[in-house]
Design a protein around this motif. Sequence first.
Motif, PDB file in Angstrom:
ATOM      1  N   TYR A 119       0.839  -1.206   0.000  1.00 38.53           N
ATOM      2  CA  TYR A 119       0.000   0.000   0.000  1.00 38.53           C
ATOM      3  C   TYR A 119       0.871   1.252   0.000  1.00 38.53           C
ATOM      4  N   LYS A 120       1.920   1.260   0.791  1.00 37.72           N
ATOM      5  CA  LYS A 120       2.816   2.424   0.847  1.00 37.72           C
ATOM      6  C   LYS A 120       3.458   2.682  -0.512  1.00 37.72           C
ATOM      7  N   TRP A 121       3.827   1.611  -1.207  1.00 34.68           N
ATOM      8  CA  TRP A 121       4.353   1.773  -2.567  1.00 34.68           C
ATOM      9  C   TRP A 121       3.283   2.353  -3.490  1.00 34.68           C
ATOM     10  N   LEU A 122       2.059   1.831  -3.355  1.00 33.01           N
ATOM     11  CA  LEU A 122       0.953   2.290  -4.206  1.00 33.01           C
ATOM     12  C   LEU A 122       0.632   3.760  -3.949  1.00 33.01           C
ATOM     13  N   SER A 123       0.779   4.190  -2.688  1.00 31.81           N
ATOM     14  CA  SER A 123       0.470   5.580  -2.337  1.00 31.81           C
ATOM     15  C   SER A 123       1.490   6.566  -2.914  1.00 31.81           C
ATOM     16  N   LYS A 124       2.614   6.040  -3.427  1.00 30.54           N
ATOM     17  CA  LYS A 124       3.570   6.896  -4.131  1.00 30.54           C
ATOM     18  C   LYS A 124       3.198   7.026  -5.607  1.00 30.54           C
ATOM     19  N   GLU A 125       2.401   6.057  -6.073  1.00 30.69           N
ATOM     20  CA  GLU A 125       1.937   6.074  -7.463  1.00 30.69           C
ATOM     21  C   GLU A 125       0.646   6.869  -7.612  1.00 30.69           C
ATOM     22  N   TYR A 126      -0.163   6.878  -6.555  1.00 26.90           N
ATOM     23  CA  TYR A 126      -1.462   7.559  -6.556  1.00 26.90           C
ATOM     24  C   TYR A 126      -1.618   8.315  -5.233  1.00 26.90           C
ATOM     25  N   PRO A 127      -2.234   9.500  -5.252  1.00 28.24           N
ATOM     26  CA  PRO A 127      -2.560  10.152  -3.973  1.00 28.24           C
ATOM     27  C   PRO A 127      -3.594   9.298  -3.240  1.00 28.24           C
ATOM     28  N   GLU A 128      -3.555   9.317  -1.920  1.00 29.19           N
ATOM     29  CA  GLU A 128      -4.434   8.411  -1.161  1.00 29.19           C
ATOM     30  C   GLU A 128      -5.916   8.630  -1.446  1.00 29.19           C
ATOM     31  N   HIS A 129      -6.305   9.867  -1.764  1.00 30.54           N
ATOM     32  CA  HIS A 129      -7.731  10.079  -2.024  1.00 30.54           C
ATOM     33  C   HIS A 129      -8.179   9.460  -3.352  1.00 30.54           C
ATOM     34  N   GLN A 130      -7.227   8.831  -4.082  1.00 29.08           N
ATOM     35  CA  GLN A 130      -7.582   8.101  -5.297  1.00 29.08           C
ATOM     36  C   GLN A 130      -7.432   6.587  -5.118  1.00 29.08           C
ATOM     37  N   ILE A 131      -7.119   6.153  -3.898  1.00 32.14           N
ATOM     38  CA  ILE A 131      -6.960   4.717  -3.637  1.00 32.14           C
ATOM     39  C   ILE A 131      -8.215   4.168  -2.959  1.00 32.14           C
ATOM     40  N   ILE A 132      -8.790   3.152  -3.561  1.00 26.70           N
ATOM     41  CA  ILE A 132      -9.945   2.457  -2.994  1.00 26.70           C
ATOM     42  C   ILE A 132      -9.488   1.055  -2.581  1.00 26.70           C
ATOM     43  N   ILE A 133      -9.720   0.702  -1.337  1.00 24.34           N
ATOM     44  CA  ILE A 133      -9.378  -0.639  -0.852  1.00 24.34           C
ATOM     45  C   ILE A 133     -10.615  -1.525  -0.989  1.00 24.34           C
ATOM     46  N   TYR A 134     -10.442  -2.654  -1.658  1.00 25.59           N
ATOM     47  CA  TYR A 134     -11.545  -3.600  -1.864  1.00 25.59           C
ATOM     48  C   TYR A 134     -11.127  -4.943  -1.273  1.00 25.59           C
ATOM     49  N   GLY A 135     -11.792  -5.368  -0.198  1.00 26.23           N
ATOM     50  CA  GLY A 135     -11.480  -6.640   0.453  1.00 26.23           C
ATOM     51  C   GLY A 135     -12.570  -7.661   0.203  1.00 26.23           C
ATOM     52  N   ARG A 136     -12.195  -8.773  -0.395  1.00 24.44           N
ATOM     53  CA  ARG A 136     -13.154  -9.808  -0.758  1.00 24.44           C
ATOM     54  C   ARG A 136     -12.962 -11.060   0.100  1.00 24.44           C
ATOM     55  N   SER A 137     -13.987 -11.509   0.831  1.00 26.32           N
ATOM     56  CA  SER A 137     -13.939 -12.738   1.625  1.00 26.32           C
ATOM     57  C   SER A 137     -12.765 -12.700   2.604  1.00 26.32           C
ATOM     58  N   LEU A 138     -11.774 -13.591   2.481  1.00 25.64           N
ATOM     59  CA  LEU A 138     -10.610 -13.552   3.373  1.00 25.64           C
ATOM     60  C   LEU A 138      -9.976 -12.169   3.364  1.00 25.64           C
ATOM     61  N   GLY A 139      -9.909 -11.550   2.199  1.00 30.02           N
ATOM     62  CA  GLY A 139      -9.291 -10.238   2.064  1.00 30.02           C
ATOM     63  C   GLY A 139     -10.039  -9.112   2.751  1.00 30.02           C
ATOM     64  N   SER A 140     -11.269  -9.365   3.197  1.00 27.53           N
ATOM     65  CA  SER A 140     -12.042  -8.299   3.850  1.00 27.53           C
ATOM     66  C   SER A 140     -11.411  -7.897   5.179  1.00 27.53           C
ATOM     67  N   GLY A 141     -10.901  -8.871   5.930  1.00 24.55           N
ATOM     68  CA  GLY A 141     -10.245  -8.545   7.196  1.00 24.55           C
ATOM     69  C   GLY A 141      -8.937  -7.802   6.975  1.00 24.55           C
ATOM     70  N   ILE A 142      -8.187  -8.225   5.955  1.00 25.98           N
ATOM     71  CA  ILE A 142      -6.937  -7.551   5.629  1.00 25.98           C
ATOM     72  C   ILE A 142      -7.227  -6.132   5.146  1.00 25.98           C
ATOM     73  N   GLY A 143      -8.276  -5.996   4.326  1.00 19.78           N
ATOM     74  CA  GLY A 143      -8.656  -4.680   3.832  1.00 19.78           C
ATOM     75  C   GLY A 143      -9.097  -3.736   4.933  1.00 19.78           C
ATOM     76  N   ALA A 144      -9.846  -4.259   5.906  1.00 22.34           N
ATOM     77  CA  ALA A 144     -10.304  -3.428   7.021  1.00 22.34           C
ATOM     78  C   ALA A 144      -9.118  -2.941   7.856  1.00 22.34           C
ATOM     79  N   ARG A 145      -8.144  -3.823   8.089  1.00 23.53           N
ATOM     80  CA  ARG A 145      -6.962  -3.424   8.843  1.00 23.53           C
ATOM     81  C   ARG A 145      -6.165  -2.376   8.063  1.00 23.53           C
ATOM     82  N   LEU A 146      -6.028  -2.577   6.781  1.00 23.60           N
ATOM     83  CA  LEU A 146      -5.276  -1.649   5.939  1.00 23.60           C
ATOM     84  C   LEU A 146      -5.926  -0.263   5.949  1.00 23.60           C
ATOM     85  N   ALA A 147      -7.246  -0.222   5.859  1.00 25.55           N
ATOM     86  CA  ALA A 147      -7.956   1.060   5.880  1.00 25.55           C
ATOM     87  C   ALA A 147      -7.836   1.739   7.237  1.00 25.55           C
TER      88      ALA A 147
END
Length: 278
Positions: A134-162
């Motif tokens: 995510y930190k690498w991605l935030s150098k490619e895009y400003p954070e207000h353009q990053i949408i976190i999408y967590g699917r099934s198992l990834g939902s918990g990881i996505g919630a923590r990341l957000a």
Amino acid sequence: MLLSPFFWANILFWPAVIYGGLCLFFYFFQDYFFFRPEMLPKNFEYRYPFPFTEHTFEMEDGGVINALQFKVPNSQGVVFYLKGNSRSLKGWGKFAKDFVSKGYDFFMIDYRGFGKSKGRRTESILLNDAQTVYKWLSKEYPEHQIIIYGRSLGSGIGARLASWNDPRMLILDSPYFSFYHQIRQYGWWLPLRYLLRYHLRSDQFIKKVTCPIYIIHGNKDRLISYAQGKRLHEISADRSTLITIEGGGHNNLPNFPEYHEHLYDILNEQEALVMYTK
């Protein structure tokens, strides 16, 4: 005639041994129950009908994370998609079309042990890998353009990341209230609080998320119950919107036209951006 303590000890010994053996088996082999990875050779070539770039991230502990990035001209931002517990990017990459067709770049990683990603996997490692990327991605895009999408198992990881960052929004697709809560439905007979190595407390993470949250859940989901998504909404009602897909199961939400209609509305929801930037 009274039976001796030795008799009762004999009677109880083997059930105790069997139960203890099952507990040990679960503790040491739980990864095999929770994760169903597809491993790919290092030289495997992905093929998709739209342009993409493959990335490799080398972690400090020697682990390797493989990722795909799909780009569209004049994108509105990027969707960081955290996938479920099976297969690899080879199969999951097809979901890029649901987002690039709506004007967004799409970025996805394989967890360690999946696809071309390598290294030891624990809960903290899963979360830290996602944060590093995510930190690498935030150098490619400003954070207000990053949408976190967590699917099934990834939902918990996505919630923590957000909860650690400030993305534009968090979308949870078929999420669990907590990983412990989900596994308890099947392993209620085990002392899970002591045996479970993955807890992924979405219920705790979501309380610290400050961006808008959208929870998409089918009300016929037999793997992760709709009630769990509803409970997550209830504890974050001031920031979250619950979207119910009538008749939707766990693996078929993209088959419903309503899913795509709601997804389009979410991705183009200007109110969410206004809420975030206040």
